[in-house]
Design an enzyme around this catalytic site. Structure first.
Site, mmCIF file in Angstrom:
data_model
loop_
_atom_site.group_PDB
_atom_site.id
_atom_site.type_symbol
_atom_site.label_atom_id
_atom_site.label_comp_id
_atom_site.label_asym_id
_atom_site.label_seq_id
_atom_site.Cartn_x
_atom_site.Cartn_y
_atom_site.Cartn_z
ATOM 1 N N THR A 153 -5.309 -7.044 10.646
ATOM 2 C CA THR A 153 -5.669 -5.810 9.929
ATOM 3 C C THR A 153 -5.223 -4.568 10.711
ATOM 4 O OG1 THR A 153 -7.628 -7.012 9.167
ATOM 5 C CG2 THR A 153 -7.605 -4.622 8.821
ATOM 6 N N TYR A 177 -12.380 -2.380 -4.287
ATOM 7 C CA TYR A 177 -12.907 -2.589 -2.934
ATOM 8 C C TYR A 177 -14.441 -2.578 -2.898
ATOM 9 C CZ TYR A 177 -8.343 -2.337 -0.613
ATOM 10 O OH TYR A 177 -7.077 -2.601 -0.156
ATOM 11 N N LYS A 202 0.829 -1.211 0.000
ATOM 12 C CA LYS A 202 0.000 0.000 0.000
ATOM 13 C C LYS A 202 0.869 1.268 0.000
ATOM 14 C CE LYS A 202 -4.052 -2.164 2.208
ATOM 15 N NZ LYS A 202 -5.095 -1.998 3.269
ATOM 16 N N GLU A 250 -9.303 -10.895 -7.927
ATOM 17 C CA GLU A 250 -8.377 -9.778 -7.696
ATOM 18 C C GLU A 250 -7.178 -9.830 -8.650
ATOM 19 O OE1 GLU A 250 -7.476 -9.748 -3.508
ATOM 20 O OE2 GLU A 250 -9.506 -9.086 -2.990
ATOM 21 N N ASN A 308 -2.072 0.407 6.636
ATOM 22 C CA ASN A 308 -1.647 -0.880 7.206
ATOM 23 C C ASN A 308 -0.793 -1.715 6.236
ATOM 24 O OD1 ASN A 308 -3.697 -1.743 5.543
ATOM 25 N ND2 ASN A 308 -4.784 -2.922 7.104
ATOM 26 N N HIS A 320 -2.132 -5.439 1.406
ATOM 27 C CA HIS A 320 -3.414 -6.115 1.158
ATOM 28 C C HIS A 320 -3.119 -7.530 0.706
ATOM 29 C CE1 HIS A 320 -7.281 -7.231 -0.625
ATOM 30 N NE2 HIS A 320 -6.546 -7.739 -1.601
ATOM 31 N N ARG A 360 -1.381 -14.180 4.240
ATOM 32 C CA ARG A 360 -2.132 -13.480 5.300
ATOM 33 C C ARG A 360 -1.422 -13.616 6.644
ATOM 34 N NH1 ARG A 360 -6.819 -11.154 3.802
ATOM 35 N NH2 ARG A 360 -7.660 -11.092 5.912
ATOM 36 N N PHE A 405 -15.919 2.470 6.708
ATOM 37 C CA PHE A 405 -14.543 2.877 6.427
ATOM 38 C C PHE A 405 -14.235 2.968 4.931
ATOM 39 C CE2 PHE A 405 -14.510 -1.792 7.188
ATOM 40 C CZ PHE A 405 -13.991 -2.242 5.984
ATOM 41 N N ARG A 460 2.617 -6.128 9.129
ATOM 42 C CA ARG A 460 1.870 -4.990 9.687
ATOM 43 C C ARG A 460 2.431 -4.561 11.037
ATOM 44 N NH1 ARG A 460 -3.868 -7.203 7.330
ATOM 45 N NH2 ARG A 460 -4.047 -5.759 5.566
HETATM 46 P P1 RTP Z 1 -6.873 -6.310 3.161
HETATM 47 O O1 RTP Z 1 -8.202 -6.643 2.507
HETATM 48 O O2 RTP Z 1 -6.389 -4.920 2.895
HETATM 49 O O3 RTP Z 1 -5.846 -7.354 2.925
HETATM 50 O O4 RTP Z 1 -7.085 -6.327 4.755
HETATM 51 P P2 RTP Z 1 -7.997 -7.254 5.630
HETATM 52 O O5 RTP Z 1 -8.553 -8.396 4.842
HETATM 53 O O6 RTP Z 1 -7.171 -7.548 6.845
HETATM 54 O O7 RTP Z 1 -9.148 -6.248 6.028
HETATM 55 P P3 RTP Z 1 -10.619 -6.034 5.395
HETATM 56 O O8 RTP Z 1 -11.621 -6.333 6.445
HETATM 57 O O9 RTP Z 1 -10.732 -6.737 4.075
HETATM 58 O O10 RTP Z 1 -10.624 -4.474 5.157
HETATM 59 C C1 RTP Z 1 -9.966 -3.887 4.058
HETATM 60 C C2 RTP Z 1 -9.157 -2.706 4.523
HETATM 61 O O11 RTP Z 1 -10.047 -1.709 5.011
HETATM 62 C C3 RTP Z 1 -9.446 -1.035 6.095
HETATM 63 N N1 RTP Z 1 -10.280 -1.171 7.276
HETATM 64 N N2 RTP Z 1 -10.536 -0.186 8.074
HETATM 65 N N3 RTP Z 1 -11.517 1.424 10.187
HETATM 66 C C4 RTP Z 1 -11.830 0.140 10.131
HETATM 67 O O12 RTP Z 1 -12.532 -0.392 10.974
HETATM 68 C C5 RTP Z 1 -11.320 -0.652 9.044
HETATM 69 N N4 RTP Z 1 -11.557 -1.910 8.855
HETATM 70 C C6 RTP Z 1 -10.880 -2.250 7.714
HETATM 71 C C7 RTP Z 1 -8.089 -1.662 6.339
HETATM 72 O O13 RTP Z 1 -7.097 -0.857 5.722
HETATM 73 C C8 RTP Z 1 -8.203 -3.004 5.681
HETATM 74 O O14 RTP Z 1 -6.944 -3.464 5.268
HETATM 75 MG MG MG Z 2 -9.611 -8.107 3.035
#
Ligand code: RTP
Ligand code: MG
Length: 141
Positions: free
Chosen positions: A93, A51, A11, A128, A114, A117, A87, A59, A104
């Site tokens: 996250t 997204y 990112k 993707e 963070n 992705h 992962r 968010f 992270r």
């Molecule tokens: P990613 O998709 O980026 O690999 O991350 P992830 O699976 O760990 O998280 P995901 O739930 O898919 O959320 C995508 C991205 O959105 C942001 N986020 N912000 N403020 C919040 O509560 C919140 N929750 C998620 C994060 O940047 C996350 O990587």
């Molecule tokens: Mg995700």
């Protein structure tokens, strides 16, 4: 164990910190191979489309705004159990909750900034990878 592919994005925060190589080194040490890669500065439309699954989440706007704040490094990674392995390397996250030694924990500043992705399942990885590498060669090896 199955050979899988996953989509990795380094990112804007991690690209700005100049740690692309350090993150790639972790992928390689874990047995993941880079089979496609390109750098891009996403448009708002591209980030919103990528997204789309999160578009009703509170968010979403912050996520998209952050993802277009600078260039990103996009890769397809291949290897045994690649999706879960990637992962695990990323960590939780929220970097405050990420296990020590994960990407992270070591490079991320906040839940928005963070660092990385990663795809979360075989089906999403396929979508993707297609999103960013459609019509381009994947150098499976
Ligand atoms: P990613 O998709 O980026 O690999 O991350 P992830 O699976 O760990 O998280 P995901 O739930 O898919 O959320 C995508 C991205 O959105 C942001 N986020 N912000 N403020 C919040 O509560 C919140 N929750 C998620 C994060 O940047 C996350 O990587
Ligand atoms: Mg995700």
């Amino acid at each position: 164990m199955a050979i899988e592919r996953t989509l990795s994005i380094i990112k804007p925060d991690a690209v700005a910190k100049n740690v692309i190589g350090q993150i790639y080194a972790r992928f390689e040490a874990a047995g993941l191979k880079v089979v496609a890669a390109r750098m891009a500065h996403l448009s708002r439309g591209e980030a919103e489309a990528f997204y789309a699954v999160h578009k009703e989440r509170p968010f979403f706007k912050d996520l998209v705004t952050f993802m277009i704040s600078g260039p990103v490094m996009i890769s397809a990674l291949e290897g045994e159990n690649a999706i879960l392995k990637h992962r695990d390397l990323m960590g939780a996250t929220d970097p405050k909750k990420a296990t020590a030694g994960t990407i992270r924990a070591d490079f991320a500043d906040s839940i928005d900034a963070n660092a990385v992705h990663g795809s979360d399942a075989v089906e999403t990885a396929q979508v993707e990878i297609g999103f960013f590498f459609a019509g381009m060669n994947i150098y499976s090896r």
